[in-house]
Write a protein that holds these residues in place. Structure first.
Motif, PDB file in Angstrom:
ATOM      1  N   VAL A  57       0.839  -1.211   0.000  1.00 17.62           N
ATOM      2  CA  VAL A  57       0.000   0.000   0.000  1.00 17.62           C
ATOM      3  C   VAL A  57       0.873   1.260   0.000  1.00 17.62           C
ATOM      4  O   VAL A  57       0.587   2.219  -0.728  1.00 17.62           O
ATOM      5  CB  VAL A  57      -0.994  -0.017   1.184  1.00 17.62           C
ATOM      6  N   ALA A  58       1.948   1.245   0.768  1.00 12.93           N
ATOM      7  CA  ALA A  58       2.819   2.428   0.829  1.00 12.93           C
ATOM      8  C   ALA A  58       3.509   2.692  -0.508  1.00 12.93           C
ATOM      9  O   ALA A  58       3.558   3.844  -0.962  1.00 12.93           O
ATOM     10  CB  ALA A  58       3.857   2.264   1.941  1.00 12.93           C
ATOM     11  N   THR A  59       4.037   1.648  -1.131  1.00 14.13           N
ATOM     12  CA  THR A  59       4.711   1.866  -2.414  1.00 14.13           C
ATOM     13  C   THR A  59       3.701   2.220  -3.503  1.00 14.13           C
ATOM     14  O   THR A  59       3.986   3.046  -4.370  1.00 14.13           O
ATOM     15  CB  THR A  59       5.562   0.650  -2.831  1.00 14.13           C
ATOM     16  N   ASN A  64       1.420   6.054  -7.170  1.00 14.24           N
ATOM     17  CA  ASN A  64       0.160   6.555  -7.715  1.00 14.24           C
ATOM     18  C   ASN A  64      -0.167   7.967  -7.253  1.00 14.24           C
ATOM     19  O   ASN A  64      -0.441   8.846  -8.068  1.00 14.24           O
ATOM     20  CB  ASN A  64      -0.980   5.594  -7.354  1.00 14.24           C
ATOM     21  N   VAL A  65      -0.138   8.188  -5.959  1.00 15.20           N
ATOM     22  CA  VAL A  65      -0.561   9.471  -5.408  1.00 15.20           C
ATOM     23  C   VAL A  65       0.575  10.499  -5.478  1.00 15.20           C
ATOM     24  O   VAL A  65       0.387  11.603  -5.978  1.00 15.20           O
ATOM     25  CB  VAL A  65      -1.076   9.311  -3.960  1.00 15.20           C
ATOM     26  N   SER A  66       1.745  10.131  -4.985  1.00 17.57           N
ATOM     27  CA  SER A  66       2.853  11.092  -4.932  1.00 17.57           C
ATOM     28  C   SER A  66       3.451  11.400  -6.304  1.00 17.57           C
ATOM     29  O   SER A  66       3.720  12.554  -6.618  1.00 17.57           O
ATOM     30  CB  SER A  66       3.959  10.577  -4.009  1.00 17.57           C
ATOM     31  N   LEU A  67       3.674  10.343  -7.088  1.00 20.50           N
ATOM     32  CA  LEU A  67       4.312  10.550  -8.395  1.00 20.50           C
ATOM     33  C   LEU A  67       3.312  10.666  -9.548  1.00 20.50           C
ATOM     34  O   LEU A  67       3.699  10.997 -10.659  1.00 20.50           O
ATOM     35  CB  LEU A  67       5.316   9.430  -8.688  1.00 20.50           C
ATOM     36  N   ASN A  70      -0.032   6.056 -13.384  1.00 19.62           N
ATOM     37  CA  ASN A  70      -1.267   5.345 -13.689  1.00 19.62           C
ATOM     38  C   ASN A  70      -1.483   4.246 -12.650  1.00 19.62           C
ATOM     39  O   ASN A  70      -0.524   3.653 -12.153  1.00 19.62           O
ATOM     40  CB  ASN A  70      -1.154   4.756 -15.107  1.00 19.62           C
ATOM     41  N   VAL A  71      -2.749   3.969 -12.333  1.00 19.11           N
ATOM     42  CA  VAL A  71      -3.126   2.969 -11.328  1.00 19.11           C
ATOM     43  C   VAL A  71      -2.447   1.626 -11.588  1.00 19.11           C
ATOM     44  O   VAL A  71      -1.860   1.029 -10.673  1.00 19.11           O
ATOM     45  CB  VAL A  71      -4.669   2.795 -11.315  1.00 19.11           C
ATOM     46  N   LEU A  72      -2.510   1.139 -12.804  1.00 18.67           N
ATOM     47  CA  LEU A  72      -1.975  -0.186 -13.106  1.00 18.67           C
ATOM     48  C   LEU A  72      -0.442  -0.209 -13.062  1.00 18.67           C
ATOM     49  O   LEU A  72       0.155  -1.164 -12.568  1.00 18.67           O
ATOM     50  CB  LEU A  72      -2.492  -0.687 -14.451  1.00 18.67           C
ATOM     51  N   LEU A  73       0.195   0.835 -13.566  1.00 14.13           N
ATOM     52  CA  LEU A  73       1.654   0.906 -13.515  1.00 14.13           C
ATOM     53  C   LEU A  73       2.130   1.021 -12.065  1.00 14.13           C
ATOM     54  O   LEU A  73       3.073   0.332 -11.656  1.00 14.13           O
ATOM     55  CB  LEU A  73       2.178   2.096 -14.336  1.00 14.13           C
ATOM     56  N   ALA A  74       1.476   1.859 -11.279  1.00 15.38           N
ATOM     57  CA  ALA A  74       1.825   1.997  -9.866  1.00 15.38           C
ATOM     58  C   ALA A  74       1.684   0.660  -9.152  1.00 15.38           C
ATOM     59  O   ALA A  74       2.522   0.297  -8.318  1.00 15.38           O
ATOM     60  CB  ALA A  74       0.939   3.050  -9.198  1.00 15.38           C
ATOM     61  N   ASN A  75       0.648  -0.091  -9.487  1.00 18.77           N
ATOM     62  CA  ASN A  75       0.422  -1.384  -8.860  1.00 18.77           C
ATOM     63  C   ASN A  75       1.499  -2.392  -9.244  1.00 18.77           C
ATOM     64  O   ASN A  75       1.977  -3.155  -8.409  1.00 18.77           O
ATOM     65  CB  ASN A  75      -0.965  -1.924  -9.207  1.00 18.77           C
ATOM     66  N   VAL A  76       1.899  -2.407 -10.504  1.00 19.64           N
ATOM     67  CA  VAL A  76       2.942  -3.342 -10.950  1.00 19.64           C
ATOM     68  C   VAL A  76       4.280  -3.016 -10.266  1.00 19.64           C
ATOM     69  O   VAL A  76       4.983  -3.915  -9.797  1.00 19.64           O
ATOM     70  CB  VAL A  76       3.083  -3.344 -12.490  1.00 19.64           C
ATOM     71  N   GLY A 137     -12.355   5.242  -4.724  1.00 21.93           N
ATOM     72  CA  GLY A 137     -11.061   5.808  -4.362  1.00 21.93           C
ATOM     73  C   GLY A 137      -9.930   4.809  -4.513  1.00 21.93           C
ATOM     74  O   GLY A 137     -10.056   3.642  -4.133  1.00 21.93           O
ATOM     75  N   SER A 138      -8.835   5.273  -5.044  1.00 25.44           N
ATOM     76  CA  SER A 138      -7.692   4.431  -5.367  1.00 25.44           C
ATOM     77  C   SER A 138      -7.133   3.681  -4.163  1.00 25.44           C
ATOM     78  O   SER A 138      -6.940   2.463  -4.218  1.00 25.44           O
ATOM     79  CB  SER A 138      -6.601   5.303  -6.008  1.00 25.44           C
TER      80      SER A 138
END
Length: 165
Positions: A57-59, A64-67, A70-76, A137-138
């Protein structure tokens, strides 16, 4: 292999106590030791699963939020970091699954990552559905998706990857 021989009454290998066994043997905590010994694997999975949850969740929030990724890229990206952490902790402490040679280690690691790819696909589908399509919400969706993924990962790890022969 005497130090790997199991005692029936407490399922802790003779001569092999890890840091968690030593902590549970401390004077104040030793009242919980029987429960701990009986449920060690599950308790350690919950502990390290909780840490993996925090890492994930932190990464994800960072990417996603800080940088603004995109949702999917942040998740990967979050997944890559979290799975490295989870493999090491699950292999060493949760399932106590040492390997005898590099080939066994690579097979174990490949199996672990393959199982995690399956749950990554499920998590990505959850994110697309609830964030992109339904507009939730993300971070809330990521947290809920992580609960689903942690449960699935335990089943996959227990049955397919770190099974005791």
């Amino acid at each position: 292999m005497m130090d790997r021989e199991m005692r029936i009454e407490d399922k802790v290998p003779i001569g092999k106590k890890d840091i968690f066994d030593k902590i549970m043997g401390l004077p104040v905590l030793n009242i919980f030791e029987p429960f701990y010994k009986k449920n060690k694997e599950m308790l350690l999975y919950l502990f390290f699963g909780g840490l993996s949850f925090i890492v994930s969740v932190a990464t994800y929030a960072f990417f996603n939020v800080s940088l603004g990724f995109n949702v999917l890229l942040a998740n990967v990206l979050s997944w890559v970091i979290t799975v490295m952490f989870a493999f090491l902790t699950n292999r060493v402490w949760v399932f106590d699954s040492p390997t005898n040679n590099i080939k066994e280690f690579i097979i174990q690691m490949f199996s672990f990552y393959s199982g995690r790819i399956v749950t990554l696909i499920i998590e990505e589908a959850i994110l697309v559905l609830f964030i992109d399509i339904l507009g939730f919400g993300s971070i809330v969706v990521k947290v809920v998706a992580q609960v689903v993924v942690i449960l699935l990962n335990y089943v996959i790890s227990k049955i397919f990857i770190f099974r005791k022969n």
